[in-house]
Scaffold this active site. Structure first.
Site, PDB file in Angstrom:
ATOM      1  N   ARG A  15       5.073 -40.331  -7.806  1.00 20.70           N
ATOM      2  CA  ARG A  15       4.378 -41.592  -7.518  1.00 20.70           C
ATOM      3  C   ARG A  15       5.351 -42.607  -6.920  1.00 20.70           C
ATOM      4  O   ARG A  15       6.488 -42.729  -7.351  1.00 20.70           O
ATOM      5  CB  ARG A  15       3.770 -42.150  -8.816  1.00 20.70           C
ATOM      6  CG  ARG A  15       2.966 -43.414  -8.601  1.00 20.70           C
ATOM      7  CD  ARG A  15       2.056 -43.713  -9.756  1.00 20.70           C
ATOM      8  NE  ARG A  15       2.745 -43.821 -11.045  1.00 20.70           N
ATOM      9  CZ  ARG A  15       2.112 -44.063 -12.186  1.00 20.70           C
ATOM     10  NH1 ARG A  15       0.796 -44.165 -12.213  1.00 20.70           N
ATOM     11  NH2 ARG A  15       2.794 -44.170 -13.323  1.00 20.70           N
ATOM     12  N   LYS A  36      -7.248 -40.086 -15.214  1.00 19.49           N
ATOM     13  CA  LYS A  36      -8.274 -40.865 -15.932  1.00 19.49           C
ATOM     14  C   LYS A  36      -8.722 -42.094 -15.158  1.00 19.49           C
ATOM     15  O   LYS A  36      -9.901 -42.370 -15.047  1.00 19.49           O
ATOM     16  CB  LYS A  36      -7.745 -41.339 -17.299  1.00 19.49           C
ATOM     17  CG  LYS A  36      -7.665 -40.318 -18.372  1.00 19.49           C
ATOM     18  CD  LYS A  36      -7.510 -40.955 -19.743  1.00 19.49           C
ATOM     19  CE  LYS A  36      -6.448 -42.029 -19.845  1.00 19.49           C
ATOM     20  NZ  LYS A  36      -5.089 -41.603 -19.521  1.00 19.49           N
ATOM     21  N   ARG A  68       7.160 -40.057 -22.277  1.00 15.41           N
ATOM     22  CA  ARG A  68       5.801 -40.627 -22.349  1.00 15.41           C
ATOM     23  C   ARG A  68       4.779 -39.560 -22.737  1.00 15.41           C
ATOM     24  O   ARG A  68       3.861 -39.816 -23.523  1.00 15.41           O
ATOM     25  CB  ARG A  68       5.403 -41.242 -21.002  1.00 15.41           C
ATOM     26  CG  ARG A  68       6.047 -42.587 -20.722  1.00 15.41           C
ATOM     27  CD  ARG A  68       5.844 -42.999 -19.276  1.00 15.41           C
ATOM     28  NE  ARG A  68       4.456 -43.190 -18.905  1.00 15.41           N
ATOM     29  CZ  ARG A  68       3.998 -43.168 -17.657  1.00 15.41           C
ATOM     30  NH1 ARG A  68       4.836 -42.964 -16.649  1.00 15.41           N
ATOM     31  NH2 ARG A  68       2.735 -43.367 -17.388  1.00 15.41           N
ATOM     32  N   ARG A  85       9.090 -46.295  -9.745  1.00 10.59           N
ATOM     33  CA  ARG A  85       9.250 -47.135 -10.927  1.00 10.59           C
ATOM     34  C   ARG A  85      10.126 -46.430 -11.950  1.00 10.59           C
ATOM     35  O   ARG A  85      10.172 -45.200 -12.011  1.00 10.59           O
ATOM     36  CB  ARG A  85       7.870 -47.416 -11.563  1.00 10.59           C
ATOM     37  CG  ARG A  85       6.965 -48.208 -10.668  1.00 10.59           C
ATOM     38  CD  ARG A  85       5.707 -48.669 -11.363  1.00 10.59           C
ATOM     39  NE  ARG A  85       5.263 -47.783 -12.436  1.00 10.59           N
ATOM     40  CZ  ARG A  85       4.046 -47.838 -12.978  1.00 10.59           C
ATOM     41  NH1 ARG A  85       3.180 -48.715 -12.533  1.00 10.59           N
ATOM     42  NH2 ARG A  85       3.693 -47.028 -13.947  1.00 10.59           N
ATOM     43  N   ARG A 134      -6.301 -44.318 -28.823  1.00  9.56           N
ATOM     44  CA  ARG A 134      -4.981 -43.722 -28.630  1.00  9.56           C
ATOM     45  C   ARG A 134      -4.489 -42.982 -29.869  1.00  9.56           C
ATOM     46  O   ARG A 134      -3.465 -42.316 -29.810  1.00  9.56           O
ATOM     47  CB  ARG A 134      -3.959 -44.805 -28.259  1.00  9.56           C
ATOM     48  CG  ARG A 134      -4.144 -45.349 -26.864  1.00  9.56           C
ATOM     49  CD  ARG A 134      -3.095 -46.367 -26.533  1.00  9.56           C
ATOM     50  NE  ARG A 134      -3.328 -46.989 -25.239  1.00  9.56           N
ATOM     51  CZ  ARG A 134      -2.815 -46.575 -24.090  1.00  9.56           C
ATOM     52  NH1 ARG A 134      -2.024 -45.530 -24.076  1.00  9.56           N
ATOM     53  NH2 ARG A 134      -3.074 -47.209 -22.973  1.00  9.56           N
TER      54      ARG A 134
END
Length: 207
Positions: A120, A15, A164, A153, A86
């Protein structure tokens, strides 16, 4: 000509990347919930300021987020909205405050999302983003920009990523269904290179 575009997709669907490219392509404002909240931290609402919730480490409640987004959209001459709504209440509020020209949903499988997010790496020094597979640094573990160390992270481990994604499915699936029922949803296969996905989005918007 100005357009009002909403981009939906799970974490890792692309996104952010596609929103920025769309904003540049069509000369639109890129509106994200995070940026809008940071820009209006001290805006007074009947529930208090966003700052009061952010500094307490609490989620900013829907009515406050709604007010902030409304102001950001009113100030924009055409926009790409990313990270809102959301949940279904926010989607229904959005229907009341603006007219959308396109609602794009980036459809990416859960396994692909997990691969993207767990791969990532972020520079500990300057915050630059890399990916072990799709966008590796020239030297493994070292930032091209500043030579800092690249780290994973905590919220990019597989367990956290799957949690998530479950939160996203629980909250945002009803949003996707809402726009699908209205006949407004354009579903784009997001499992391709960023350039290929961007071409699919622009074709859908223009046709």
């Amino acid at each position: 000509m100005s357009r009002n575009i909403l981009l939906l997709g799970a974490p890792g669907a692309g996104k952010g990347t596609q929103s920025k490219k769309l904003a540049e392509e069509y000369d639109l404002e890129h509106v994200t919930t995070g940026d809008a909240l940071r820009a209006n931290k001290d805006m007074e609402t009947e529930y208090g300021t966003p700052r009061s919730f952010m500094e307490a480490g609490e989620l900013v409640p829907d009515p406050v987020v709604n007010e902030i987004v409304k102001v950001a959209l009113e100030e924009a001459d055409g926009y790409v909205l990313d990270g809102y709504p959301r949940n279904l209440d926010q989607a229904e509020y959005l229907d009341e405050i603006t007219d959308l020209d396109a609602v794009i949903y980036l459809d990416v499988s859960e396994e692909e999302l997990v691969d993207r997010l767990t791969g990532r790496r972020v520079c500990d020094e300057c915050g630059a983003n890399y990916h072990v597979e799709f966008q590796p640094p020239e030297e493994a573990g070292v930032c091209d920009e500043c030579g800092g160390e690249l780290i994973q992270r905590e919220d990019d481990t597989e367990e956290t990523v799957r949690e998530r994604l479950q939160v996203f499915y629980d909250n945002t699936e009803p949003v996707i269904e809402h726009f699908r029922e209205q006949g407004d949803l354009i579903e784009i296969d997001g499992e391709a290179t960023p350039d290929e996905v961007f071409d699919r989005i622009t074709d859908a918007i223009e046709n």
